[in-house]
Design a protein around this motif. Structure first.
Motif, mmCIF file in Angstrom:
data_model
loop_
_atom_site.group_PDB
_atom_site.id
_atom_site.type_symbol
_atom_site.label_atom_id
_atom_site.label_comp_id
_atom_site.label_asym_id
_atom_site.label_seq_id
_atom_site.Cartn_x
_atom_site.Cartn_y
_atom_site.Cartn_z
ATOM 1 N N MET A 1 2.056 -7.422 -5.352
ATOM 2 C CA MET A 1 1.247 -7.737 -4.194
ATOM 3 C C MET A 1 2.166 -7.785 -2.977
ATOM 4 S SD MET A 1 -1.642 -10.653 -3.701
ATOM 5 C CE MET A 1 -0.639 -12.017 -4.188
ATOM 6 N N ASP A 5 -1.740 -6.842 1.159
ATOM 7 C CA ASP A 5 -2.661 -7.476 0.210
ATOM 8 C C ASP A 5 -2.923 -8.930 0.602
ATOM 9 O OD1 ASP A 5 -2.861 -5.194 -1.388
ATOM 10 O OD2 ASP A 5 -1.266 -5.846 -2.758
ATOM 11 N N ARG A 6 -1.862 -9.640 0.962
ATOM 12 C CA ARG A 6 -2.003 -11.051 1.342
ATOM 13 C C ARG A 6 -2.858 -11.211 2.601
ATOM 14 N NH1 ARG A 6 3.219 -10.621 -0.472
ATOM 15 N NH2 ARG A 6 3.678 -11.837 -2.329
ATOM 16 N N LEU A 9 -6.466 -10.663 1.553
ATOM 17 C CA LEU A 9 -6.950 -11.827 0.810
ATOM 18 C C LEU A 9 -7.225 -13.004 1.731
ATOM 19 C CD1 LEU A 9 -4.699 -11.693 -2.377
ATOM 20 C CD2 LEU A 9 -7.156 -11.211 -2.233
ATOM 21 N N ARG A 37 -7.560 -1.336 -2.022
ATOM 22 C CA ARG A 37 -6.764 -2.525 -2.352
ATOM 23 C C ARG A 37 -7.630 -3.633 -2.931
ATOM 24 N NH1 ARG A 37 -1.216 -3.267 -0.016
ATOM 25 N NH2 ARG A 37 -0.579 -1.174 0.588
ATOM 26 N N ARG A 40 -8.417 -2.696 -6.479
ATOM 27 C CA ARG A 40 -7.251 -2.896 -7.338
ATOM 28 C C ARG A 40 -7.015 -4.379 -7.607
ATOM 29 N NH1 ARG A 40 -2.457 -4.313 -5.927
ATOM 30 N NH2 ARG A 40 -2.577 -3.534 -3.797
ATOM 31 N N LEU A 41 -7.099 -5.202 -6.563
ATOM 32 C CA LEU A 41 -6.886 -6.640 -6.728
ATOM 33 C C LEU A 41 -7.950 -7.258 -7.642
ATOM 34 C CD1 LEU A 41 -5.915 -7.488 -3.036
ATOM 35 C CD2 LEU A 41 -4.397 -7.619 -5.039
ATOM 36 N N THR A 42 -9.142 -6.723 -7.600
ATOM 37 C CA THR A 42 -10.211 -7.200 -8.480
ATOM 38 C C THR A 42 -9.941 -6.767 -9.920
ATOM 39 O OG1 THR A 42 -11.784 -7.102 -6.643
ATOM 40 C CG2 THR A 42 -12.710 -7.202 -8.873
ATOM 41 N N GLU A 44 -7.099 -6.086 -11.272
ATOM 42 C CA GLU A 44 -5.911 -6.782 -11.774
ATOM 43 C C GLU A 44 -6.150 -8.270 -11.992
ATOM 44 O OE1 GLU A 44 -2.861 -5.908 -8.896
ATOM 45 O OE2 GLU A 44 -2.560 -3.870 -9.668
ATOM 46 N N VAL A 46 -6.483 -10.518 -9.636
ATOM 47 C CA VAL A 46 -6.012 -11.343 -8.522
ATOM 48 C C VAL A 46 -7.227 -11.938 -7.814
ATOM 49 C CG1 VAL A 46 -4.793 -11.345 -6.309
ATOM 50 C CG2 VAL A 46 -3.890 -10.028 -8.248
ATOM 51 N N ILE A 47 -8.236 -11.113 -7.566
ATOM 52 C CA ILE A 47 -9.520 -11.594 -7.065
ATOM 53 C C ILE A 47 -10.382 -11.826 -8.295
ATOM 54 C CG2 ILE A 47 -11.592 -11.042 -5.740
ATOM 55 C CD1 ILE A 47 -9.856 -9.263 -3.942
#
Length: 140
Positions: A1, A5-6, A9, A37, A40-42, A44, A46-47
């Motif tokens: 990340m 990404d941060r 978020l 993004r 991808r974050l979902t 992975e 992360v979300i």
């Protein structure tokens, strides 16, 4: 990340319904980049989920639960997470083992949840804190 990404978020934490085009404008990239993004974050994990924060006039509280030494906190946490009016169940370190974050209609409903927790044979003690006000922190 990475930093982008941060930033994405941080915007989504404040309002999960922010359009990707608006996020892209705020962070200085394209809508497609934001969409990719977030996907991808979902994927992975992360979300974990997109949620709604409400101001219902309800009573919000934290019910801190201490359990017996031989109790598997994940199992009791999973059971408590199924209870109505429970928004979050946290396994924590410190004196208490589990914290329920609840959004109940009134103090009577909070008290019913406290009683329900205390009736479990695994539970040794509870402490309750009413949440008086809430602000979203800046975590990025």
């Amino acid at each position: 990340m990475d930093d982008l990404d941060r930033q994405i978020l941080d915007i989504l934490r404040r309002d999960a319904r922010t359009p990707y085009t608006e996020i892209a404008e705020q962070v200085g990239t394209s809508e497609g980049t934001v969409r990719n993004r977030v996907e991808r974050l979902t994927e992975e994990g992360v979300i974990e989920r997109f949620t709604v924060s409400t101001r219902t006039g309800n009573i919000k509280a934290m019910i801190e639960v201490s359990v017996k030494v031989n109790v598997h906190t994940t199992e009791i946490s999973e059971r408590m997470a199924e209870w109505d009016q429970v928004d979050f169940v946290w396994q924590v370190s410190g004196e208490e083992d589990v914290v329920l974050v609840v959004d109940a209609a009134d103090t009577g409903a909070v008290n019913e949840l406290i009683t329900r927790a205390r009736e479990l044979e695994e539970v040794e003690n509870t402490k309750t804190r009413l949440i008086l006000d809430e602000r979203l922190g800046r975590s990025a």
